[in-house]
Design a protein around this motif. Structure first.
Motif, PDB file in Angstrom:
ATOM      1  N   LYS A  33       0.831  -1.205   0.000  1.00  0.00           N
ATOM      2  CA  LYS A  33       0.000   0.000   0.000  1.00  0.00           C
ATOM      3  C   LYS A  33       0.870   1.262   0.000  1.00  0.00           C
ATOM      4  CE  LYS A  33      -3.680   2.224   2.637  1.00  0.00           C
ATOM      5  NZ  LYS A  33      -4.556   2.090   3.813  1.00  0.00           N
ATOM      6  N   ASN A  34       1.907   1.270   0.807  1.00  0.00           N
ATOM      7  CA  ASN A  34       2.825   2.416   0.865  1.00  0.00           C
ATOM      8  C   ASN A  34       3.585   2.590  -0.449  1.00  0.00           C
ATOM      9  OD1 ASN A  34       2.058   2.902   3.501  1.00  0.00           O
ATOM     10  ND2 ASN A  34       3.863   1.934   4.398  1.00  0.00           N
ATOM     11  N   LEU A  35       3.982   1.469  -1.039  1.00  0.00           N
ATOM     12  CA  LEU A  35       4.706   1.516  -2.315  1.00  0.00           C
ATOM     13  C   LEU A  35       3.833   2.131  -3.410  1.00  0.00           C
ATOM     14  CD1 LEU A  35       7.172   0.793  -4.024  1.00  0.00           C
ATOM     15  CD2 LEU A  35       6.145  -1.447  -4.393  1.00  0.00           C
ATOM     16  N   VAL A  36       2.576   1.696  -3.475  1.00  0.00           N
ATOM     17  CA  VAL A  36       1.653   2.240  -4.477  1.00  0.00           C
ATOM     18  C   VAL A  36       1.423   3.727  -4.220  1.00  0.00           C
ATOM     19  CG1 VAL A  36      -0.719   2.164  -5.326  1.00  0.00           C
ATOM     20  CG2 VAL A  36       0.548   0.036  -4.967  1.00  0.00           C
ATOM     21  N   ALA A  37       1.222   4.102  -2.962  1.00  0.00           N
ATOM     22  CA  ALA A  37       0.992   5.510  -2.613  1.00  0.00           C
ATOM     23  C   ALA A  37       2.188   6.366  -3.017  1.00  0.00           C
ATOM     24  CB  ALA A  37       0.719   5.642  -1.123  1.00  0.00           C
ATOM     25  N   GLU A  38       3.386   5.911  -2.765  1.00  0.00           N
ATOM     26  CA  GLU A  38       4.592   6.663  -3.123  1.00  0.00           C
ATOM     27  C   GLU A  38       4.749   6.746  -4.637  1.00  0.00           C
ATOM     28  OE1 GLU A  38       7.893   8.979  -2.762  1.00  0.00           O
ATOM     29  OE2 GLU A  38       6.476   8.424  -1.197  1.00  0.00           O
ATOM     30  N   THR A  39       4.436   5.673  -5.342  1.00  0.00           N
ATOM     31  CA  THR A  39       4.548   5.638  -6.797  1.00  0.00           C
ATOM     32  C   THR A  39       3.584   6.627  -7.448  1.00  0.00           C
ATOM     33  OG1 THR A  39       5.190   3.313  -6.687  1.00  0.00           O
ATOM     34  CG2 THR A  39       4.418   4.120  -8.810  1.00  0.00           C
ATOM     35  N   VAL A  40       2.418   6.803  -6.885  1.00  0.00           N
ATOM     36  CA  VAL A  40       1.421   7.723  -7.425  1.00  0.00           C
ATOM     37  C   VAL A  40       1.732   9.166  -7.037  1.00  0.00           C
ATOM     38  CG1 VAL A  40      -1.016   8.374  -7.259  1.00  0.00           C
ATOM     39  CG2 VAL A  40      -0.382   5.975  -7.508  1.00  0.00           C
ATOM     40  N   ARG A  41       2.292   9.373  -5.852  1.00  0.00           N
ATOM     41  CA  ARG A  41       2.530  10.717  -5.330  1.00  0.00           C
ATOM     42  C   ARG A  41       3.535  11.515  -6.166  1.00  0.00           C
ATOM     43  NH1 ARG A  41       6.210  13.132  -2.498  1.00  0.00           N
ATOM     44  NH2 ARG A  41       7.386  11.248  -2.088  1.00  0.00           N
ATOM     45  N   ALA A  42       4.627  10.916  -6.564  1.00  0.00           N
ATOM     46  CA  ALA A  42       5.689  11.638  -7.273  1.00  0.00           C
ATOM     47  C   ALA A  42       5.207  12.260  -8.588  1.00  0.00           C
ATOM     48  CB  ALA A  42       6.888  10.731  -7.493  1.00  0.00           C
ATOM     49  N   PRO A  43       4.568  11.489  -9.484  1.00  0.00           N
ATOM     50  CA  PRO A  43       4.096  12.108 -10.728  1.00  0.00           C
ATOM     51  C   PRO A  43       3.029  13.179 -10.479  1.00  0.00           C
ATOM     52  CG  PRO A  43       4.105   9.710 -10.952  1.00  0.00           C
ATOM     53  CD  PRO A  43       4.393  10.027  -9.517  1.00  0.00           C
ATOM     54  N   LYS A  44       2.206  12.970  -9.462  1.00  0.00           N
ATOM     55  CA  LYS A  44       1.175  13.946  -9.130  1.00  0.00           C
ATOM     56  C   LYS A  44       1.802  15.271  -8.704  1.00  0.00           C
ATOM     57  CE  LYS A  44      -3.019  13.299  -6.630  1.00  0.00           C
ATOM     58  NZ  LYS A  44      -3.681  12.577  -5.563  1.00  0.00           N
ATOM     59  N   GLU A  45       2.827  15.198  -7.875  1.00  0.00           N
ATOM     60  CA  GLU A  45       3.509  16.415  -7.432  1.00  0.00           C
ATOM     61  C   GLU A  45       4.200  17.111  -8.600  1.00  0.00           C
ATOM     62  OE1 GLU A  45       6.069  15.536  -4.150  1.00  0.00           O
ATOM     63  OE2 GLU A  45       4.386  15.089  -2.826  1.00  0.00           O
ATOM     64  N   GLN A  46       4.793  16.337  -9.510  1.00  0.00           N
ATOM     65  CA  GLN A  46       5.450  16.923 -10.678  1.00  0.00           C
ATOM     66  C   GLN A  46       4.435  17.624 -11.562  1.00  0.00           C
ATOM     67  OE1 GLN A  46       8.787  17.239 -11.398  1.00  0.00           O
ATOM     68  NE2 GLN A  46       7.969  18.602 -12.961  1.00  0.00           N
ATOM     69  N   ARG A  47       3.277  17.018 -11.766  1.00  0.00           N
ATOM     70  CA  ARG A  47       2.222  17.623 -12.586  1.00  0.00           C
ATOM     71  C   ARG A  47       1.734  18.922 -11.958  1.00  0.00           C
ATOM     72  NH1 ARG A  47       0.186  19.188 -17.066  1.00  0.00           N
ATOM     73  NH2 ARG A  47      -2.053  19.061 -17.210  1.00  0.00           N
ATOM     74  N   ARG A  48       1.583  18.913 -10.640  1.00  0.00           N
ATOM     75  CA  ARG A  48       1.151  20.113  -9.922  1.00  0.00           C
ATOM     76  C   ARG A  48       2.169  21.246 -10.108  1.00  0.00           C
ATOM     77  NH1 ARG A  48       0.513  18.111  -4.823  1.00  0.00           N
ATOM     78  NH2 ARG A  48      -1.600  17.485  -5.361  1.00  0.00           N
ATOM     79  N   GLU A  49       3.453  20.904 -10.031  1.00  0.00           N
ATOM     80  CA  GLU A  49       4.502  21.905 -10.213  1.00  0.00           C
ATOM     81  C   GLU A  49       4.513  22.422 -11.651  1.00  0.00           C
ATOM     82  OE1 GLU A  49       7.696  24.482  -9.498  1.00  0.00           O
ATOM     83  OE2 GLU A  49       6.188  23.582  -8.210  1.00  0.00           O
ATOM     84  N   ASP A  50       4.328  21.526 -12.622  1.00  0.00           N
ATOM     85  CA  ASP A  50       4.275  21.943 -14.031  1.00  0.00           C
ATOM     86  C   ASP A  50       3.123  22.928 -14.261  1.00  0.00           C
ATOM     87  OD1 ASP A  50       6.415  20.266 -14.530  1.00  0.00           O
ATOM     88  OD2 ASP A  50       5.198  18.691 -15.457  1.00  0.00           O
TER      89      ASP A  50
END
Length: 60
Positions: free
Chosen positions: A4-21
């Motif tokens: 569960k933590n692995l999936v959450a971390e995998t989803v979080r990084a691209p989401k944060e990058q998209r938000r910054e973009d």
């Protein structure tokens, strides 16, 4: 690390990058837009003010 933590971390990084973009894009658009028609055309076409003037300019 749980699955569960692995999936959450995998989803979080691209989401944060998209938000910054998006934040950067909005900041750039805000710098260009000043309420003038030429600013709108510059943002939509990617042309510079000089390029717009070179092809006849814009009557505002």
């Amino acid at each position: 690390m749980t699955k569960k933590n692995l999936v959450a971390e995998t989803v979080r990084a691209p989401k944060e990058q998209r938000r910054e973009d998006l934040r950067v894009g909005m900041a750039e658009a805000t710098q260009v837009l000043d309420g003038a028609l030429k600013s709108d055309v510059m943002l939509l076409t990617g042309l510079t003010a000089e390029e717009i003037d070179a092809v006849g300019g814009i009557d505002e």
